[in-house]
Design an enzyme around this catalytic site. Structure first.
Site, PDB file in Angstrom:
ATOM      1  N   ARG A 190       0.801  -1.122   0.064  1.00 15.16           N
ATOM      2  CA  ARG A 190      -0.023  -0.029  -0.071  1.00 15.16           C
ATOM      3  C   ARG A 190       0.833   1.151  -0.051  1.00 15.16           C
ATOM      4  O   ARG A 190       0.235   2.480  -0.218  1.00 15.16           O
ATOM      5  CB  ARG A 190      -0.950   0.044   1.244  1.00 15.16           C
ATOM      6  CG  ARG A 190      -2.262  -0.984   0.839  1.00 15.16           C
ATOM      7  CD  ARG A 190      -3.001  -1.021   2.085  1.00 15.16           C
ATOM      8  NE  ARG A 190      -2.480  -1.973   3.189  1.00 15.16           N
ATOM      9  CZ  ARG A 190      -2.892  -1.980   4.470  1.00 15.16           C
ATOM     10  NH1 ARG A 190      -3.688  -1.097   4.831  1.00 15.16           N
ATOM     11  NH2 ARG A 190      -2.264  -2.789   5.378  1.00 15.16           N
ATOM     12  N   ASN A 196      -4.637  -4.637  20.206  1.00 18.19           N
ATOM     13  CA  ASN A 196      -3.064  -4.773  20.132  1.00 18.19           C
ATOM     14  C   ASN A 196      -2.334  -4.085  19.380  1.00 18.19           C
ATOM     15  O   ASN A 196      -2.525  -3.946  18.077  1.00 18.19           O
ATOM     16  CB  ASN A 196      -3.255  -6.443  19.811  1.00 18.19           C
ATOM     17  CG  ASN A 196      -1.851  -7.106  19.466  1.00 18.19           C
ATOM     18  OD1 ASN A 196      -0.875  -6.784  20.305  1.00 18.19           O
ATOM     19  ND2 ASN A 196      -1.405  -7.992  18.630  1.00 18.19           N
ATOM     20  N   TYR A 256      26.655  34.621  -2.081  1.00 22.93           N
ATOM     21  CA  TYR A 256      26.883  33.161  -2.061  1.00 22.93           C
ATOM     22  C   TYR A 256      28.429  32.761  -1.724  1.00 22.93           C
ATOM     23  O   TYR A 256      29.187  33.442  -2.310  1.00 22.93           O
ATOM     24  CB  TYR A 256      26.740  32.472  -3.513  1.00 22.93           C
ATOM     25  CG  TYR A 256      27.207  30.820  -3.740  1.00 22.93           C
ATOM     26  CD1 TYR A 256      26.814  30.194  -2.790  1.00 22.93           C
ATOM     27  CD2 TYR A 256      28.545  30.786  -4.330  1.00 22.93           C
ATOM     28  CE1 TYR A 256      27.034  28.573  -2.745  1.00 22.93           C
ATOM     29  CE2 TYR A 256      28.943  29.370  -4.558  1.00 22.93           C
ATOM     30  CZ  TYR A 256      28.310  28.508  -3.596  1.00 22.93           C
ATOM     31  OH  TYR A 256      28.773  27.301  -3.519  1.00 22.93           O
ATOM     32  N   ASP A 283       7.733  -0.892  11.300  1.00 23.04           N
ATOM     33  CA  ASP A 283       6.819   0.216  10.645  1.00 23.04           C
ATOM     34  C   ASP A 283       5.942   0.936  11.696  1.00 23.04           C
ATOM     35  O   ASP A 283       5.124   1.514  11.749  1.00 23.04           O
ATOM     36  CB  ASP A 283       6.150  -0.475   9.553  1.00 23.04           C
ATOM     37  CG  ASP A 283       5.143  -1.575  10.008  1.00 23.04           C
ATOM     38  OD1 ASP A 283       5.141  -1.776  11.283  1.00 23.04           O
ATOM     39  OD2 ASP A 283       4.113  -1.890   9.339  1.00 23.04           O
TER      40      ASP A 283
HETATM   41  C1  UD1 Z   1      -1.070  -7.523  13.586  1.00 25.56           C
HETATM   42  C2  UD1 Z   1      -1.807  -8.150  14.739  1.00 25.56           C
HETATM   43  C3  UD1 Z   1      -2.778  -7.438  15.288  1.00 25.56           C
HETATM   44  C4  UD1 Z   1      -2.461  -5.976  15.708  1.00 25.56           C
HETATM   45  C5  UD1 Z   1      -1.877  -5.356  14.547  1.00 25.56           C
HETATM   46  C6  UD1 Z   1      -1.198  -4.223  14.750  1.00 25.56           C
HETATM   47  C7  UD1 Z   1      -1.166 -10.778  14.294  1.00 25.56           C
HETATM   48  C8  UD1 Z   1      -1.713 -11.869  13.942  1.00 25.56           C
HETATM   49  N1  UD1 Z   1      -1.939  -9.497  14.407  1.00 25.56           N
HETATM   50  O1  UD1 Z   1      -2.099  -7.386  12.457  1.00 25.56           O
HETATM   51  O2  UD1 Z   1      -3.471  -8.033  16.375  1.00 25.56           O
HETATM   52  O3  UD1 Z   1      -3.610  -5.422  16.115  1.00 25.56           O
HETATM   53  O4  UD1 Z   1      -0.714  -6.051  13.817  1.00 25.56           O
HETATM   54  O5  UD1 Z   1      -0.665  -3.356  13.602  1.00 25.56           O
HETATM   55  O6  UD1 Z   1      -0.019 -10.655  14.742  1.00 25.56           O
HETATM   56  N2  UD1 Z   1       5.134  -9.079   9.133  1.00 25.56           N
HETATM   57  C9  UD1 Z   1       6.200 -10.046   8.710  1.00 25.56           C
HETATM   58  N3  UD1 Z   1       6.072 -11.152   8.263  1.00 25.56           N
HETATM   59  C10 UD1 Z   1       4.890 -11.523   8.126  1.00 25.56           C
HETATM   60  C11 UD1 Z   1       3.563 -10.912   8.527  1.00 25.56           C
HETATM   61  C12 UD1 Z   1       4.010  -9.578   9.025  1.00 25.56           C
HETATM   62  O7  UD1 Z   1       7.454  -9.390   8.962  1.00 25.56           O
HETATM   63  O8  UD1 Z   1       4.643 -12.792   7.543  1.00 25.56           O
HETATM   64  C13 UD1 Z   1       5.414  -8.084   9.836  1.00 25.56           C
HETATM   65  C14 UD1 Z   1       4.890  -6.666   8.809  1.00 25.56           C
HETATM   66  O9  UD1 Z   1       5.558  -6.153   8.035  1.00 25.56           O
HETATM   67  C15 UD1 Z   1       4.416  -5.762   9.897  1.00 25.56           C
HETATM   68  C16 UD1 Z   1       4.065  -6.381  11.086  1.00 25.56           C
HETATM   69  O10 UD1 Z   1       4.757  -7.745  11.012  1.00 25.56           O
HETATM   70  O11 UD1 Z   1       5.511  -4.901  10.441  1.00 25.56           O
HETATM   71  C17 UD1 Z   1       2.447  -6.797  11.419  1.00 25.56           C
HETATM   72  O12 UD1 Z   1       1.923  -7.512  10.271  1.00 25.56           O
HETATM   73  P1  UD1 Z   1       0.663  -7.004   9.416  1.00 25.56           P
HETATM   74  O13 UD1 Z   1       0.367  -7.919   8.591  1.00 25.56           O
HETATM   75  O14 UD1 Z   1       0.384  -5.342   9.473  1.00 25.56           O
HETATM   76  O15 UD1 Z   1      -0.213  -7.263  10.810  1.00 25.56           O
HETATM   77  P2  UD1 Z   1      -1.751  -7.123  11.142  1.00 25.56           P
HETATM   78  O16 UD1 Z   1      -2.647  -8.143  10.082  1.00 25.56           O
HETATM   79  O17 UD1 Z   1      -1.986  -5.665  10.692  1.00 25.56           O
HETATM   80 CA    CA Z   2      -0.679  -3.443  10.293  1.00 23.61          CA
END
Ligand code: UD1
Ligand code: CA
Length: 454
Positions: free
Chosen positions: A17, A172, A351, A107
């Site tokens: 995104r 969370n 300058y 992030d």
């Molecule tokens: C996650 C949490 C959610 C929380 C939210 C906060 C889980 C299952 N859910 O959801 O409870 O409210 O964050 O923003 O944990 N990432 C990886 N590898 C992966 C997946 C994710 O490195 O395979 C990293 C992403 O880059 C990011 C972070 O983990 O920095 C969170 O991943 P994201 O997919 O944004 O989690 P959410 O679904 O938003």
């Molecule tokens: Ca997220």
């Protein structure tokens, strides 16, 4: 705190995104990649070992994450199977054996050392998982914290939540501390039978409890745990960072008349009793010492401004600009890689580049150091208490001595010795009465045209 801790930083997201050719954690906040902010906070919270989980731009992300005082091991998550899977990518580091494992996101750069320390302190009471949560009016998309009697029962992901659970506004942040001795066992029990088919790190809470363990939640402010998924959120994070840092700088004794119009970099240093007028931008690498004044609409980058010096309004200090005590760089002046001596004045439309200007020297309006021959840069050296007349061009390499005087409108190409006076311009000629003749001729010409003669 004597308990050992490994920070696992998740930065393997694919940043879709952001619509960018680079990983989102490389995007700058206050002039520094987001990931570096996270690393600095980890370091400030007293943690020394980091496992960095990277995906796209792995090398660049690892490089951007390097921060003094941290020992970092990078792990590449090739498939993005969820946050639980991401943490397990760092299995090797976790297996070294730590008392605690802190999970943070690359992030989420506004997190503070204090919050990380609060979460770690919560572990002390014999806890398996301490989750950093927050209260929000807009919980949509977040995992909800199911809390009862100060015990965290579960984290329910939005897609798996019931209608009742979705009404919960305590969410969370994604950041948590896990008991280091149990972490690998707990993590390996995470499955992917859920709405997204992902390995949810959040399942740890229920898993730990099912094995007789405890989980708790500690709260952070919503702002602190803001994440970045797109450019609009990036701008919000930048804004929140600026607000926070301006506040700190003002509380340290700096006056800002309109703080909301002053933009700071991650490393901007401003001394006590400095005054920053409205609409000033600090790029990276600027130090302003006590009592200096930065007037409105100035742009500084890689510059040092000693105490009592003044800059602007409308001045530009580029990398290597070094103003000594009481020096003055005035309106519409640009200074690059140049030392401006104590009390020296560079005042109007000038300058100065690749130069050394001695103390007390006065540089007249419109002076230009001609430092570039189209291929190489050359230096201009001006001594102490010299005077450069307005609209002079100093063709570098050139040296002007102490106490020397350059007549206005000069083009200086050769050394001007100490206390010498240099003229580098055509001598003025005066023709008495000649203006009348010129005027009469012009009048006659106009009359001829009016009468139709050509
Ligand atoms: C996650 C949490 C959610 C929380 C939210 C906060 C889980 C299952 N859910 O959801 O409870 O409210 O964050 O923003 O944990 N990432 C990886 N590898 C992966 C997946 C994710 O490195 O395979 C990293 C992403 O880059 C990011 C972070 O983990 O920095 C969170 O991943 P994201 O997919 O944004 O989690 P959410 O679904 O938003
Ligand atoms: Ca997220």
């Amino acid at each position: 705190m004597s308990r050992t801790c490994l920070a696992v930083i998740l930065a393997a997201g694919d940043s879709t995104r952001m619509k960018s050719s680079m990983s989102k954690v490389l995007h700058p906040v206050a002039g520094q990649p987001m990931i570096a902010h996270v690393m600095q906070v980890v370091q400030k919270s007293g943690i020394a070992d980091v496992a960095l989980v990277v995906g796209r731009d792995a090398q660049a992300v690892s490089r951007a994450a390097e921060v003094e005082g941290l020992s970092i091991t990078s792990f590449t998550q090739t498939e993005r199977l969820g946050t639980g899977h991401a943490v397990l990518t760092a299995r090797e580091a976790i297996a070294r054996g730590y008392d605690e494992i802190l999970v943070a996101y690359g992030d989420v750069p506004l997190i503070t050392p204090e919050t990380l320390m609060t979460a770690r302190a919560a572990m002390a009471g014999g806890c398996d998982v301490a989750v950093i949560g927050f209260h929000t009016a807009k919980p949509t998309g977040y995992g909800r914290l199911l809390v009862k009697n100060d015990e965290l029962l579960a984290i329910r992901e939005e897609k798996d939540a019931s209608e009742e659970e979705r009404k919960i506004t305590r969410c969370n942040s994604g950041l948590m501390v896990i008991d280091g001795k149990k972490a690998l066992d707990l993590l390996s029990r995470i499955g992917n039978e859920n709405a997204k088919g992902e390995y949810y790190l959040t399942d740890l809470v229920e898993i730990a409890r099912s094995l007789g363990g405890r989980a708790v939640a500690v709260d952070a402010s919503e702002e602190e745990v803001s994440g970045c998924n797109n450019r609009a959120e990036l701008a919000v994070i930048e804004h929140l960072w600026q607000v926070r840092r301006r506040h700190e700088i003002m509380l340290s004794g700096v006056t800002m008349i309109a703080p909301e119009t002053v933009f700071l970099s991650h490393d901007t240093v401003i001394g006590q009793d400095a005054l920053i007028e409205p609409n000033v931008v600090f790029g990276p690498g600027v130090t302003v010492e006590s009592g200096a004044v930065i007037h409105a609409f100035s742009h500084l980058e890689g510059a040092h401004v000693a105490s009592g010096a003044t800059v602007g309004p409308f001045a530009r200090l580029r990398p290597g600009a070094d103003l000594a005590e009481g020096a003055k760089v005035g309106n519409f002046c640009e200074v690059k890689k140049a030392e401006i001596g104590a009390g020296a004045k560079v005042n109007h439309l000038t300058y100065i580049g690749d130069a050394v200007i001695g103390a007390g020297t006065n540089i007249g309006a419109g002076t230009i150091t001609c430092n570039y021959d189209g291929i190489n840069k050359h230096e201009t050296r001006i001594g102490k208490n010299a005077f450069i007349g307005s609209n002079s061009a100093l063709v570098a390499p050139v040296t002007i001595g102490d106490g020397a005087y350059v007549a206005s409108g000069s083009v200086i190409t050769e050394t001007v010795p100490d206390d010498a006076l240099a003229f580098g311009r055509a001598r003025q000629e005066v023709k008495p009465e000649r203006a009348k003749a010129v005027r009469e001729r012009a009048v006659a010409l106009k009359a001829m045209k009016k009468n139709g003669h050509s």
